[in-house]
Design a protein around this motif. Structure first.
Motif, mmCIF file in Angstrom:
data_model
loop_
_atom_site.group_PDB
_atom_site.id
_atom_site.type_symbol
_atom_site.label_atom_id
_atom_site.label_comp_id
_atom_site.label_asym_id
_atom_site.label_seq_id
_atom_site.Cartn_x
_atom_site.Cartn_y
_atom_site.Cartn_z
ATOM 1 N N THR A 121 56.636 -11.163 89.884
ATOM 2 C CA THR A 121 55.770 -9.933 89.391
ATOM 3 C C THR A 121 55.367 -9.054 89.915
ATOM 4 O O THR A 121 54.542 -8.801 90.951
ATOM 5 C CB THR A 121 54.433 -11.188 88.793
ATOM 6 N N SER A 124 48.563 0.091 87.095
ATOM 7 C CA SER A 124 47.087 0.197 86.516
ATOM 8 C C SER A 124 47.292 1.933 86.061
ATOM 9 O O SER A 124 47.750 2.358 87.243
ATOM 10 C CB SER A 124 45.794 -0.431 87.448
ATOM 11 N N SER A 163 46.183 -1.584 81.511
ATOM 12 C CA SER A 163 47.514 -2.298 83.000
ATOM 13 C C SER A 163 48.406 -2.807 81.891
ATOM 14 O O SER A 163 48.646 -3.449 80.915
ATOM 15 C CB SER A 163 47.109 -3.522 83.125
ATOM 16 N N SER A 181 51.873 -5.326 83.763
ATOM 17 C CA SER A 181 52.774 -6.455 84.119
ATOM 18 C C SER A 181 53.794 -6.347 84.146
ATOM 19 O O SER A 181 54.620 -6.475 82.477
ATOM 20 C CB SER A 181 51.767 -7.264 84.541
ATOM 21 N N GLU A 218 50.817 1.145 91.455
ATOM 22 C CA GLU A 218 51.506 0.180 91.476
ATOM 23 C C GLU A 218 51.012 -1.096 92.434
ATOM 24 O O GLU A 218 50.629 -1.011 93.622
ATOM 25 C CB GLU A 218 53.014 0.124 91.580
ATOM 26 N N ASN A 269 52.663 -5.041 89.077
ATOM 27 C CA ASN A 269 51.209 -5.275 88.298
ATOM 28 C C ASN A 269 51.576 -3.225 88.239
ATOM 29 O O ASN A 269 51.161 -2.550 89.291
ATOM 30 C CB ASN A 269 50.175 -5.802 88.527
#
Lengths: 113, 111
Positions: free
Chosen positions: B20, B24, B71, B73, B6, B22
């Motif tokens: 937000t 991956s 990825s 989000s 994250e 993210n």
């Protein structure tokens, strides 16, 4: 409340000892998962059982073992405990044997002194 | 190593702002999930998005998935103090039998 119960909530024990953590899954869930959460390692998957049989193994040490009983509750046995085993141990359950939505219990906090 | 990572590790915002986070990951997945954890408590499932989906909504949550970039989000709109927690993404392992969690994003929402 997820419907998953874990006992005990807290456990303090000494190095070299053995402990047993217990988990009761949500009603109807056949899969049980065990996780270890520590500050340095994060949340690590240990092992999964599905309807009494071991289904997947993650980063579980040889000193650790688990089983799932006919009534679907599960126990995680930790032996020859070391200081580094201090962590939160979570049990989760899901209806199926796939990595679908999991329901987590409140955890058992193990402190090894 | 973790399958999911994250970003950011920590995020501080004011109430009413959007947050937000993210995530991956490294290998092909069947699905990706987001969980929330309040301090020292069990994880709570937020949302699951399958590999053939691009976007999913649940209340104030919006999740996107880009499998070409590996990825995802998580957007929380109109944040509240009660959203203060750690948020984890989790992906299934190749056999589809377990979840691999990232280290999480710690969100702090102040009033």
């Amino acid at each position: 409340d997820s419907g998953v119960t874990q006992t005990p909530k807290h456990l303090i024990t000494a190095t070299g000892q053995r402990v047993t953590l217990r988990c009761s899954p949500r009603s109807g869930d056949l899969s049980v998962y065990w996780y270890q959460q520590s500050l340095d390692q994060g949340l690590q998957f240990l092992i999964q059982y599905y309807n009494g049989e071991e289904r997947a193994k993650g980063n579980i040490l040889e000193r650790f073992s688990a089983q799932q009983f006919p009534d679907l509750h599960s126990e995680l046995n930790l032996s020859s405990l070391e200081l580094g085993d201090s962590a939160l141990y979570f049990c989760a359950s899901s209806p199926h044997g796939l990595a679908s939505e999991q329901y987590f219990g409140p955890g058992t906090r193990l402190t090894v002194t | 190593s973790q399958q999911g990572e994250e970003d950011p590790q920590a995020l501080s915002i004011q109430e009413g702002e959007n947050a937000t986070m993210n995530c991956s990951y490294k290998t092909s997945i069947n699905n990706l999930q987001w969980y929330r954890q309040n301090s020292g408590r069990g994880l709570v499932h937020l949302i699951l998005i399958r590999s053939n989906e691009r976007e999913k909504h649940s209340g104030r949550l919006r999740v996107t998935l880009d499998t070409s970039k590996k990825s995802s989000s998580l957007l929380i709109t109109a944040s509240r103090a009660a959203d203060t927690a750690s948020y984890f993404c989790a992906t299934d392992n190749q056999a589809g039998t377990a979840l691999i969690f990232g280290k999480g994003t710690t969100l702090s929402v102040s009033s």
